[in-house]
Design an enzyme around this catalytic site. Structure first.
Site, PDB file in Angstrom:
ATOM      1  N   TYR A  61       0.853  -1.193   0.000  1.00  0.00           N
ATOM      2  CA  TYR A  61       0.000   0.000   0.000  1.00  0.00           C
ATOM      3  C   TYR A  61       0.889   1.243   0.000  1.00  0.00           C
ATOM      4  O   TYR A  61       1.638   1.497   0.952  1.00  0.00           O
ATOM      5  CB  TYR A  61      -0.921   0.031   1.214  1.00  0.00           C
ATOM      6  CG  TYR A  61      -1.990  -1.047   1.248  1.00  0.00           C
ATOM      7  CD1 TYR A  61      -2.243  -1.870   0.162  1.00  0.00           C
ATOM      8  CD2 TYR A  61      -2.759  -1.225   2.392  1.00  0.00           C
ATOM      9  CE1 TYR A  61      -3.219  -2.848   0.207  1.00  0.00           C
ATOM     10  CE2 TYR A  61      -3.750  -2.212   2.450  1.00  0.00           C
ATOM     11  CZ  TYR A  61      -3.969  -3.019   1.359  1.00  0.00           C
ATOM     12  OH  TYR A  61      -4.933  -3.998   1.418  1.00  0.00           O
ATOM     13  N   SER A 212     -13.013  -4.213   1.367  1.00  0.00           N
ATOM     14  CA  SER A 212     -13.883  -3.368   0.541  1.00  0.00           C
ATOM     15  C   SER A 212     -15.342  -3.815   0.579  1.00  0.00           C
ATOM     16  O   SER A 212     -15.975  -4.025  -0.464  1.00  0.00           O
ATOM     17  CB  SER A 212     -13.392  -3.330  -0.904  1.00  0.00           C
ATOM     18  OG  SER A 212     -13.949  -2.239  -1.611  1.00  0.00           O
ATOM     19  N   PRO A 213     -15.938  -3.952   1.781  1.00  0.00           N
ATOM     20  CA  PRO A 213     -17.331  -4.411   1.859  1.00  0.00           C
ATOM     21  C   PRO A 213     -18.333  -3.422   1.264  1.00  0.00           C
ATOM     22  O   PRO A 213     -19.474  -3.795   1.018  1.00  0.00           O
ATOM     23  CB  PRO A 213     -17.550  -4.583   3.362  1.00  0.00           C
ATOM     24  CG  PRO A 213     -16.586  -3.639   3.997  1.00  0.00           C
ATOM     25  CD  PRO A 213     -15.370  -3.672   3.115  1.00  0.00           C
ATOM     26  N   LEU A 214     -17.914  -2.188   1.032  1.00  0.00           N
ATOM     27  CA  LEU A 214     -18.785  -1.209   0.376  1.00  0.00           C
ATOM     28  C   LEU A 214     -18.484  -1.112  -1.120  1.00  0.00           C
ATOM     29  O   LEU A 214     -18.942  -0.182  -1.786  1.00  0.00           O
ATOM     30  CB  LEU A 214     -18.631   0.167   1.035  1.00  0.00           C
ATOM     31  CG  LEU A 214     -19.098   0.253   2.487  1.00  0.00           C
ATOM     32  CD1 LEU A 214     -18.759   1.604   3.092  1.00  0.00           C
ATOM     33  CD2 LEU A 214     -20.595  -0.020   2.599  1.00  0.00           C
ATOM     34  N   ALA A 215     -17.719  -2.088  -1.643  1.00  0.00           N
ATOM     35  CA  ALA A 215     -17.406  -2.146  -3.080  1.00  0.00           C
ATOM     36  C   ALA A 215     -16.780  -0.844  -3.565  1.00  0.00           C
ATOM     37  O   ALA A 215     -17.229  -0.244  -4.532  1.00  0.00           O
ATOM     38  CB  ALA A 215     -18.647  -2.491  -3.896  1.00  0.00           C
ATOM     39  N   GLY A 217     -16.951   2.008  -2.353  1.00  0.00           N
ATOM     40  CA  GLY A 217     -17.879   3.127  -2.253  1.00  0.00           C
ATOM     41  C   GLY A 217     -19.133   2.990  -3.077  1.00  0.00           C
ATOM     42  O   GLY A 217     -20.087   3.765  -2.897  1.00  0.00           O
ATOM     43  N   LEU A 218     -19.188   2.009  -3.976  1.00  0.00           N
ATOM     44  CA  LEU A 218     -20.351   1.863  -4.847  1.00  0.00           C
ATOM     45  C   LEU A 218     -21.614   1.537  -4.060  1.00  0.00           C
ATOM     46  O   LEU A 218     -22.723   1.888  -4.481  1.00  0.00           O
ATOM     47  CB  LEU A 218     -20.105   0.765  -5.888  1.00  0.00           C
ATOM     48  CG  LEU A 218     -19.033   1.058  -6.942  1.00  0.00           C
ATOM     49  CD1 LEU A 218     -18.807  -0.169  -7.824  1.00  0.00           C
ATOM     50  CD2 LEU A 218     -19.419   2.264  -7.788  1.00  0.00           C
ATOM     51  N   LEU A 219     -21.468   0.870  -2.903  1.00  0.00           N
ATOM     52  CA  LEU A 219     -22.616   0.502  -2.075  1.00  0.00           C
ATOM     53  C   LEU A 219     -22.708   1.359  -0.817  1.00  0.00           C
ATOM     54  O   LEU A 219     -23.309   0.957   0.170  1.00  0.00           O
ATOM     55  CB  LEU A 219     -22.528  -0.984  -1.695  1.00  0.00           C
ATOM     56  CG  LEU A 219     -22.500  -1.966  -2.861  1.00  0.00           C
ATOM     57  CD1 LEU A 219     -22.324  -3.396  -2.361  1.00  0.00           C
ATOM     58  CD2 LEU A 219     -23.762  -1.860  -3.704  1.00  0.00           C
ATOM     59  N   GLY A 221     -24.029   4.489  -0.707  1.00  0.00           N
ATOM     60  CA  GLY A 221     -25.102   5.482  -0.767  1.00  0.00           C
ATOM     61  C   GLY A 221     -24.737   6.681  -1.620  1.00  0.00           C
ATOM     62  O   GLY A 221     -25.590   7.502  -1.951  1.00  0.00           O
TER      63      GLY A 221
END
Length: 353
Positions: A61, A212-215, A217-219, A221
């Site tokens: 990273y 990345s459980p929010l993809a 940022g796609l999931l 909101g």
């Protein structure tokens, strides 16, 4: 905060892990963010105050800068928290600057320890499969590092099912340390892990850490059919995760938004709350750019979705019932065990077969 046992170990981890993917902003990582030590300290304080006890990074990273920032920002807090890091990815131009050879793993672990300003890494992940290095070489190197006290637990990331089972088999036959966790990509939009990786976790006692459980940022909101933030990693050219069916993504977001509005919570909280109900999941690795984002994500731990809400989310996001699973359902379900049901239960409940 809820604390869950990590796989077949005695280690307790917070249901939310702080990810440090956005620390540093070196090279391609500038598309994500460029958080410095001051930013990191501020966000880490929010997470620690919220009960987060695990902080995730990797040697690649921002080419090590993420580890450096995390090490500086955790000064005075190190004995209160856990650190996970990773090795395997290419970090230089030399022939031995990637992989899980004894040479590479020992060198990279020692470099990570210096950058993190610590004498041990609590969870050390093999960041990706290496089909060249023998597994007994990898595991014996990790065994040596564990005996030296430099790492405490080991895990894998982004392995396929047969990769994991082969590694566990070698560990058992050679009396070498076994993985206690795997870190994988798994979301409402990307449920492929349910075919093999989640059943293996349930069966073999691997605590799942979801990256990345929010993809990306796609999931969260922020995205929808008619909205997308101008300043996002996607807008900057970031291509993970790949979206193969855009309409399916919007349909999933529609249901997330409906439930969020009905419950008076954020879309991100609904998404994370669903993921925390999934078999084998121990913790979700979330990143963020603001204190409010982390507070909101941490609050998802307290959100309990109803059976009806879970069914709505499952229905809009379910994947095809592939072979051999539909065949197993037709002829073997009277002898399914818990690992089998981790896949088959949602199809059975929805009356699809």
């Amino acid at each position: 905060m809820e604390y869950r046992t990590l796989g077949r170990s005695g280690l307790k981890v917070s249901a939310i892990t702080m990810g440090t993917f956005s620390f540093g902003g070196v090279g391609a990582f500038a598309k994500v963010a460029n958080q410095d030590v001051k930013d990191a300290r501020r966000l880490i304080d929010v997470c620690v105050d919220g009960g987060v006890n695990l902080f995730d990074t990797a040697n690649m990273y921002s080419l090590g800068r993420s580890e450096e920032i995390l090490g500086e920002a955790l000064e005075g807090k190190r004995d209160r928290v856990l650190i996970s890091s990773k090795a395997r990815m290419r970090i230089g131009d030399g022939p031995n600057d990637e992989g899980v050879s004894r040479y590479h793993l020992i060198r990279e672990c020692e470099r990570s320890l210096k950058r993190l300003k610590t004498d041990h890494i609590d969870i050390y992940f093999m960041h990706e499969w290496d089909g060249v290095t023998p597994l007994d070489e990898m595991l014996s190197a990790l065994d040596m590092l564990m005996r030296q006290g430099k790492i405490r637990y080991i895990g894998c990331s982004n392995y396929s099912g047969w990769h994991i089972m082969k590694a566990l088999g070698v560990a058992e036959t050679r009396n070498l340390p076994r993985f206690v966790t795997q870190q994988i990509h798994y979301t409402l939009e990307a449920r492929e892990a349910e075919y093999e990786l989640l059943p293996i976790s349930v069966d073999q006692g691997l605590g799942v850490m979801v990256w990345s459980p929010l993809a990306a940022g796609l999931l969260s909101g922020a995205f929808g059919r008619d909205k997308a933030p101008a300043h996002s990693r996607q807008a900057a050219g970031w291509t993970e995760p790949p979206i193969r069916d855009q309409e399916r993504l919007w349909n999933i977001i529609d249901v997330l938004e409906e439930i969020a509005a009905e419950r008076g919570v954020s879309v991100a909280q609904v998404n994370l709350a669903w993921t925390l109900t999934r078999p084998g999941v121990a913790t979700l690795v979330v990143g963020g750019l603001s204190e409010q984002q982390f507070r909101d994500n941490i609050a998802a731990v307290d959100l309990v979705l109803s059976a009806e809400e879970l069914e709505r989310l499952n229905q809009v996001s379910r994947l095809p019932y592939l072979y051999p699973y539909w065949h197993q359902h037709n002829f073997a379900r009277d002898r399914f065990g818990p690992a089998d049901w981790s896949l088959h239960a949602s199809y059975e409940a929805l009356g699809l077969v």
